[in-house]
Write an enzyme that holds these catalytic residues in place. Structure first.
Site, PDB file in Angstrom:
ATOM      1  N   GLN A  35       7.006  -1.504   6.915  1.00 55.43           N
ATOM      2  CA  GLN A  35       8.375  -0.945   6.944  1.00 55.43           C
ATOM      3  C   GLN A  35       8.821  -2.210   6.191  1.00 55.43           C
ATOM      4  O   GLN A  35       9.941  -2.497   6.922  1.00 55.43           O
ATOM      5  CB  GLN A  35       9.360  -1.761   8.349  1.00 55.43           C
ATOM      6  CG  GLN A  35       8.489  -0.909   9.515  1.00 55.43           C
ATOM      7  CD  GLN A  35       9.198  -1.233  10.950  1.00 55.43           C
ATOM      8  OE1 GLN A  35      10.166  -1.784  10.572  1.00 55.43           O
ATOM      9  NE2 GLN A  35       8.673  -0.842  12.111  1.00 55.43           N
ATOM     10  N   ASP A  57      -0.852   3.171  -6.180  1.00 54.92           N
ATOM     11  CA  ASP A  57      -1.233   4.718  -4.899  1.00 54.92           C
ATOM     12  C   ASP A  57      -0.028   4.978  -4.536  1.00 54.92           C
ATOM     13  O   ASP A  57      -0.289   4.443  -3.813  1.00 54.92           O
ATOM     14  CB  ASP A  57      -2.580   4.893  -5.442  1.00 54.92           C
ATOM     15  CG  ASP A  57      -3.135   6.557  -4.055  1.00 54.92           C
ATOM     16  OD1 ASP A  57      -2.676   7.313  -4.741  1.00 54.92           O
ATOM     17  OD2 ASP A  57      -2.411   6.346  -2.696  1.00 54.92           O
ATOM     18  N   TYR A  62       4.784   9.868   2.144  1.00 56.82           N
ATOM     19  CA  TYR A  62       5.271   8.944   2.526  1.00 56.82           C
ATOM     20  C   TYR A  62       6.610   8.083   2.842  1.00 56.82           C
ATOM     21  O   TYR A  62       7.022   7.490   2.853  1.00 56.82           O
ATOM     22  CB  TYR A  62       4.304   7.569   1.453  1.00 56.82           C
ATOM     23  CG  TYR A  62       2.372   6.880   1.522  1.00 56.82           C
ATOM     24  CD1 TYR A  62       1.743   8.110   2.213  1.00 56.82           C
ATOM     25  CD2 TYR A  62       2.030   6.872   0.747  1.00 56.82           C
ATOM     26  CE1 TYR A  62       0.219   8.209   1.767  1.00 56.82           C
ATOM     27  CE2 TYR A  62       0.907   7.369   0.590  1.00 56.82           C
ATOM     28  CZ  TYR A  62       0.303   8.165   1.100  1.00 56.82           C
ATOM     29  OH  TYR A  62      -1.802   7.681   0.931  1.00 56.82           O
TER      30      TYR A  62
END
Length: 339
Positions: A35, A57, A62
């Protein structure tokens, strides 16, 4: 930090790659994975760059695009020169409710490349990867779309992730026959706790000259040194997100073999797990993610760990794959040629 060519290209990337899956999660699996807000992400990106990492990357899925957005802003906040970083992202997963807002179709690829560029605040993506195999889209369509992006300058190189060996070989053949942009890399799961890749994919990658990027090199944290047979570490990330799947009994054997090697060298168990991967010929770059700067620094230090032949022999023996057909037959029938 050492640098290696990515596949058959002239592009050099650091042997460690910063993974950004921990950026921006709020709920669901992304909240369980990480988070991190903008400030924490900036600190991790700076730490990676300062250590010589030039490879980062991410993926459009995501945290629903937040990882890309935060990464792009970090590059701006830190004043990173575009030519100093190699940015990789991926496309495949659902990015909306519509039936076409997912997959490896030309429709979805073209749409999501534009969206990723906007979130990243970049004019091109260095390595654009298909995040998984789409059984409903012809490989030809996927490769033609990627080639279009390369020819238009939106993407520099293309790669795959989580494909089977036969799928990759088929794609390579199609790209060569149609003179499309070549496939440079595969991003795949590979650890001391899961060496399945060595059965078919690693030999195929070596034969085709394709680079290997390793995701989850610590098996979702299982090889970090926090877990043992007595239940230590049972409240870690895997308590809520038990992925990737592993044979835990075999993983414990691996951990117990790594501990004395780590103690003798004065390093962490995690560094031994990462160092083993860095000693594998097929590996181009190992993706390391973190929630804290100290975790990232510990992972980065693995690039300085040297494993002896005895260390490698011990680790290879305890983590060896059980023999399976046709591997044991190929080895048996090929023995007469070895002489």
């Amino acid at each position: 930090m050492r640098y290696k060519r990515l596949g058959p290209s002239g592009l050099f990337v650091s042997e460690l790659c910063l993974g950004t899956m921990t950026f921006g999660g709020s709920d669901g699996i992304w909240g369980q994975i990480g988070q991190l807000g903008q400030k924490e992400a900036d600190d991790l990106v700076k730490t990676a760059l300062d250590a010589g990492i030039n490879f980062i990357d991410t993926a459009n899925v995501y945290a629903g695009g937040e990882s890309e957005r935060i990464l792009g802003q970090s590059l701006k906040n830190l004043g990173v020169a575009r030519e100093d970083v190699v940015i990789a992202t991926k496309v495949l997963g659902p990015m909306g409710e519509g039936v076409n807002a997912r997959g490896a179709s030309r429709y979805h690829i073209m749409d999501q490349c534009k969206a990723s560029l906007e979130r990243l605040q970049l004019d091109h993506i260095d390595l654009y990867q298909i995040h998984g195999f789409d059984p409903h889209t012809p490989i030809e369509e996927t490769l033609e779309a990627l080639d279009t992006l390369v020819r238009h300058g939106h993407v520099r190189y293309i790669g795959l992730s989580n494909w089977a060996a036969w799928q990759i070989v088929k794609a390579v053949g199609i790209a060569q026959a149609r003179q499309l942009a070549p496939i440079l890399s595969l991003q795949a799961y590979y650890t001391l706790a899961g060496r399945d890749l060595e059965r078919d994919i690693v030999p195929m990658l070596k034969d085709a000259g394709i680079g290997l990027m390793v995701w989850s090199p610590l098996a979702g944290g299982y090889l970090s040194g926090k877990y043992d047979r007595e239940g230590k570490g049972s409240d870690g990330r895997r308590a809520n997100f038990d992925f990737p799947p592993i044979n835990k009994d075999r993983a414990y054997d691996v951990i117990e073999a790594m501990r004395p090697i780590a103690d003798a060298k004065g390093v962490s168990v995690a560094q031994i797990a990462l160092a083993w991967l860095l000693h594998q010929d097929a590996v181009t770059s190992v993706i390391v993610g973190a929630k804290r700067v100290d975790q990232l620094r510990d992972n980065i230090a693995a690039s300085e760990v040297k494993l002896s032949e005895d260390d490698l022999k011990t680790l290879n023996a305890v983590s060896a794959l059980p023999a399976e057909y046709p591997g044991w037959m190929l080895e048996r029938q090929g023995a007469y040629r070895a002489q």
